[in-house]
Design a protein around this motif. Sequence first.
Motif, PDB file in Angstrom:
ATOM      1  N   SER A 267       0.837  -1.197   0.000  1.00  0.00           N
ATOM      2  CA  SER A 267       0.000   0.000   0.000  1.00  0.00           C
ATOM      3  C   SER A 267       0.874   1.250   0.000  1.00  0.00           C
ATOM      4  O   SER A 267       2.025   1.226   0.436  1.00  0.00           O
ATOM      5  CB  SER A 267      -0.946   0.010   1.207  1.00  0.00           C
ATOM      6  OG  SER A 267      -0.218   0.137   2.415  1.00  0.00           O
ATOM      7  N   TRP A 268       0.284   2.322  -0.505  1.00  0.00           N
ATOM      8  CA  TRP A 268       0.968   3.604  -0.600  1.00  0.00           C
ATOM      9  C   TRP A 268       0.022   4.705  -0.133  1.00  0.00           C
ATOM     10  O   TRP A 268      -1.197   4.568  -0.217  1.00  0.00           O
ATOM     11  CB  TRP A 268       1.371   3.897  -2.047  1.00  0.00           C
ATOM     12  CG  TRP A 268       2.226   2.864  -2.683  1.00  0.00           C
ATOM     13  CD1 TRP A 268       3.584   2.848  -2.765  1.00  0.00           C
ATOM     14  CD2 TRP A 268       1.789   1.692  -3.382  1.00  0.00           C
ATOM     15  NE1 TRP A 268       4.026   1.737  -3.455  1.00  0.00           N
ATOM     16  CE2 TRP A 268       2.941   1.013  -3.840  1.00  0.00           C
ATOM     17  CE3 TRP A 268       0.538   1.139  -3.649  1.00  0.00           C
ATOM     18  CZ2 TRP A 268       2.888  -0.174  -4.556  1.00  0.00           C
ATOM     19  CZ3 TRP A 268       0.463  -0.055  -4.355  1.00  0.00           C
ATOM     20  CH2 TRP A 268       1.627  -0.699  -4.809  1.00  0.00           C
ATOM     21  N   GLN A 269       0.594   5.814   0.341  1.00  0.00           N
ATOM     22  CA  GLN A 269      -0.221   6.932   0.800  1.00  0.00           C
ATOM     23  C   GLN A 269       0.286   8.237   0.196  1.00  0.00           C
ATOM     24  O   GLN A 269       1.475   8.399  -0.087  1.00  0.00           O
ATOM     25  CB  GLN A 269      -0.198   7.017   2.333  1.00  0.00           C
ATOM     26  CG  GLN A 269      -0.740   5.770   2.991  1.00  0.00           C
ATOM     27  CD  GLN A 269      -0.947   5.934   4.472  1.00  0.00           C
ATOM     28  OE1 GLN A 269      -1.777   6.720   4.916  1.00  0.00           O
ATOM     29  NE2 GLN A 269      -0.193   5.181   5.263  1.00  0.00           N
ATOM     30  N   VAL A 270      -0.646   9.165   0.019  1.00  0.00           N
ATOM     31  CA  VAL A 270      -0.293  10.477  -0.514  1.00  0.00           C
ATOM     32  C   VAL A 270      -1.276  11.503   0.040  1.00  0.00           C
ATOM     33  O   VAL A 270      -2.431  11.173   0.343  1.00  0.00           O
ATOM     34  CB  VAL A 270      -0.328  10.474  -2.064  1.00  0.00           C
ATOM     35  CG1 VAL A 270      -1.746  10.308  -2.596  1.00  0.00           C
ATOM     36  CG2 VAL A 270       0.322  11.736  -2.622  1.00  0.00           C
ATOM     37  N   LYS A 271      -0.811  12.726   0.179  1.00  0.00           N
ATOM     38  CA  LYS A 271      -1.672  13.818   0.611  1.00  0.00           C
ATOM     39  C   LYS A 271      -1.757  14.846  -0.508  1.00  0.00           C
ATOM     40  O   LYS A 271      -0.743  15.243  -1.077  1.00  0.00           O
ATOM     41  CB  LYS A 271      -1.126  14.476   1.886  1.00  0.00           C
ATOM     42  CG  LYS A 271      -1.998  15.631   2.392  1.00  0.00           C
ATOM     43  CD  LYS A 271      -1.388  16.302   3.616  1.00  0.00           C
ATOM     44  CE  LYS A 271      -2.265  17.462   4.086  1.00  0.00           C
ATOM     45  NZ  LYS A 271      -1.659  18.198   5.232  1.00  0.00           N
ATOM     46  N   LYS A 272      -2.998  15.281  -0.819  1.00  0.00           N
ATOM     47  CA  LYS A 272      -3.231  16.307  -1.824  1.00  0.00           C
ATOM     48  C   LYS A 272      -4.143  17.348  -1.209  1.00  0.00           C
ATOM     49  O   LYS A 272      -5.304  17.064  -0.924  1.00  0.00           O
ATOM     50  CB  LYS A 272      -3.879  15.704  -3.078  1.00  0.00           C
ATOM     51  CG  LYS A 272      -3.066  14.587  -3.726  1.00  0.00           C
ATOM     52  CD  LYS A 272      -3.819  13.952  -4.891  1.00  0.00           C
ATOM     53  CE  LYS A 272      -3.042  12.795  -5.489  1.00  0.00           C
ATOM     54  NZ  LYS A 272      -3.781  12.155  -6.619  1.00  0.00           N
ATOM     55  N   GLY A 273      -3.637  18.546  -0.970  1.00  0.00           N
ATOM     56  CA  GLY A 273      -4.423  19.556  -0.293  1.00  0.00           C
ATOM     57  C   GLY A 273      -4.743  19.105   1.116  1.00  0.00           C
ATOM     58  O   GLY A 273      -3.858  18.775   1.903  1.00  0.00           O
ATOM     59  N   ALA A 274      -6.044  19.061   1.440  1.00  0.00           N
ATOM     60  CA  ALA A 274      -6.479  18.583   2.755  1.00  0.00           C
ATOM     61  C   ALA A 274      -6.883  17.114   2.714  1.00  0.00           C
ATOM     62  O   ALA A 274      -7.352  16.578   3.714  1.00  0.00           O
ATOM     63  CB  ALA A 274      -7.653  19.424   3.240  1.00  0.00           C
ATOM     64  N   SER A 275      -6.702  16.448   1.567  1.00  0.00           N
ATOM     65  CA  SER A 275      -7.190  15.087   1.381  1.00  0.00           C
ATOM     66  C   SER A 275      -6.054  14.072   1.421  1.00  0.00           C
ATOM     67  O   SER A 275      -4.982  14.290   0.854  1.00  0.00           O
ATOM     68  CB  SER A 275      -7.915  14.979   0.034  1.00  0.00           C
ATOM     69  OG  SER A 275      -9.028  15.855  -0.016  1.00  0.00           O
ATOM     70  N   TYR A 276      -6.315  12.952   2.095  1.00  0.00           N
ATOM     71  CA  TYR A 276      -5.347  11.888   2.256  1.00  0.00           C
ATOM     72  C   TYR A 276      -5.873  10.649   1.538  1.00  0.00           C
ATOM     73  O   TYR A 276      -7.033  10.263   1.726  1.00  0.00           O
ATOM     74  CB  TYR A 276      -5.139  11.575   3.739  1.00  0.00           C
ATOM     75  CG  TYR A 276      -4.673  12.753   4.566  1.00  0.00           C
ATOM     76  CD1 TYR A 276      -3.393  12.781   5.132  1.00  0.00           C
ATOM     77  CD2 TYR A 276      -5.513  13.839   4.803  1.00  0.00           C
ATOM     78  CE1 TYR A 276      -2.971  13.865   5.899  1.00  0.00           C
ATOM     79  CE2 TYR A 276      -5.094  14.927   5.565  1.00  0.00           C
ATOM     80  CZ  TYR A 276      -3.822  14.933   6.109  1.00  0.00           C
ATOM     81  OH  TYR A 276      -3.417  16.011   6.867  1.00  0.00           O
ATOM     82  N   TYR A 277      -5.017  10.028   0.736  1.00  0.00           N
ATOM     83  CA  TYR A 277      -5.429   8.890  -0.069  1.00  0.00           C
ATOM     84  C   TYR A 277      -4.572   7.678   0.261  1.00  0.00           C
ATOM     85  O   TYR A 277      -3.378   7.803   0.539  1.00  0.00           O
ATOM     86  CB  TYR A 277      -5.284   9.190  -1.563  1.00  0.00           C
ATOM     87  CG  TYR A 277      -6.137  10.339  -2.046  1.00  0.00           C
ATOM     88  CD1 TYR A 277      -7.385  10.111  -2.624  1.00  0.00           C
ATOM     89  CD2 TYR A 277      -5.692  11.659  -1.927  1.00  0.00           C
ATOM     90  CE1 TYR A 277      -8.164  11.163  -3.072  1.00  0.00           C
ATOM     91  CE2 TYR A 277      -6.478  12.711  -2.374  1.00  0.00           C
ATOM     92  CZ  TYR A 277      -7.708  12.463  -2.943  1.00  0.00           C
ATOM     93  OH  TYR A 277      -8.483  13.506  -3.377  1.00  0.00           O
ATOM     94  N   GLN A 278      -5.196   6.502   0.185  1.00  0.00           N
ATOM     95  CA  GLN A 278      -4.452   5.249   0.299  1.00  0.00           C
ATOM     96  C   GLN A 278      -4.689   4.421  -0.947  1.00  0.00           C
ATOM     97  O   GLN A 278      -5.827   4.161  -1.325  1.00  0.00           O
ATOM     98  CB  GLN A 278      -4.877   4.445   1.519  1.00  0.00           C
ATOM     99  CG  GLN A 278      -4.145   3.098   1.607  1.00  0.00           C
ATOM    100  CD  GLN A 278      -4.322   2.427   2.945  1.00  0.00           C
ATOM    101  OE1 GLN A 278      -3.994   3.001   3.980  1.00  0.00           O
ATOM    102  NE2 GLN A 278      -4.859   1.219   2.946  1.00  0.00           N
ATOM    103  N   LYS A 279      -3.593   4.031  -1.574  1.00  0.00           N
ATOM    104  CA  LYS A 279      -3.639   3.174  -2.757  1.00  0.00           C
ATOM    105  C   LYS A 279      -3.160   1.796  -2.348  1.00  0.00           C
ATOM    106  O   LYS A 279      -2.084   1.651  -1.751  1.00  0.00           O
ATOM    107  CB  LYS A 279      -2.732   3.747  -3.851  1.00  0.00           C
ATOM    108  CG  LYS A 279      -2.636   2.920  -5.127  1.00  0.00           C
ATOM    109  CD  LYS A 279      -1.674   3.596  -6.102  1.00  0.00           C
ATOM    110  CE  LYS A 279      -1.486   2.759  -7.364  1.00  0.00           C
ATOM    111  NZ  LYS A 279      -2.713   2.741  -8.179  1.00  0.00           N
ATOM    112  N   THR A 280      -3.957   0.793  -2.614  1.00  0.00           N
ATOM    113  CA  THR A 280      -3.615  -0.576  -2.261  1.00  0.00           C
ATOM    114  C   THR A 280      -3.295  -1.364  -3.517  1.00  0.00           C
ATOM    115  O   THR A 280      -4.045  -1.327  -4.492  1.00  0.00           O
ATOM    116  CB  THR A 280      -4.778  -1.246  -1.514  1.00  0.00           C
ATOM    117  OG1 THR A 280      -5.041  -0.505  -0.323  1.00  0.00           O
ATOM    118  CG2 THR A 280      -4.438  -2.676  -1.147  1.00  0.00           C
TER     119      THR A 280
END
Length: 233
Positions: free
Chosen positions: A88-101
């Motif tokens: 899994s990977w994580q990234v932050k864009k603006g105020a939003s946090y995403y998790q890619k599995t």
Amino acid sequence: MKKNNFKILALIFISALSLSSCSSDGSGDSTGTTTGNYLPLAVGNKWNYTDGTTATLDQITGTTNFGGTTYYDSDSNYDPGIDIQAQSWQVKKGASYYQKTGEATYVEGSTTIVMDSYEMKTFRDDLAVGETWTGSASPKVHYSSSSGSGTLTAHVNYTGKITARDVSETLEGVTYNNVIKMQMDVVETVNSQVTNIHGEYWLAKDIGIIRESILSSTDNITRTRNLTSYELH
């Protein structure tokens, strides 16, 4: 595909939750303007947790580029009750946090289940108490066993909600300030079988997740972890 394997699929999804073929957030809203860093992402960052008996470790081990965006490689030795192979990977864009599995694989005897990659918006730090975000994903599920093989689609719909913000909480003898609390409700449907997952998370500014609690309708077991220590870079 046997019914008990649908439970395995749900647990694979829970494992991926530890905050093309990849479906992205479907809320259609903007990423927002951040109010602070509630999940510091840097190589070498580590968070130690306990469920009361077992100590577990989450850490950032490197970076990977997807479509020109740098994601942070996440690794955890947390065991939610099933042995799977996934990244899994994580990234932050603006105020939003995403998790890619990444592709998740489960093997038991002659049965192999593979769930394709997907991505979720796991948190927004700029929302007021009571505000929500939504999204969906539709990863393909491939299975094979001695009795046959095939491909299904897992329909995943989720809603996140802020339940408290700018509060203080004490866990394991440590007081954390500037805490945002959120919940995530997920409905996963595979071949007409529905699984409901309810997660509650506390995130402290400039620290990360200090508490998480996940309940699934597959076994009605609540899995809770509290932060005990951390190392940030």
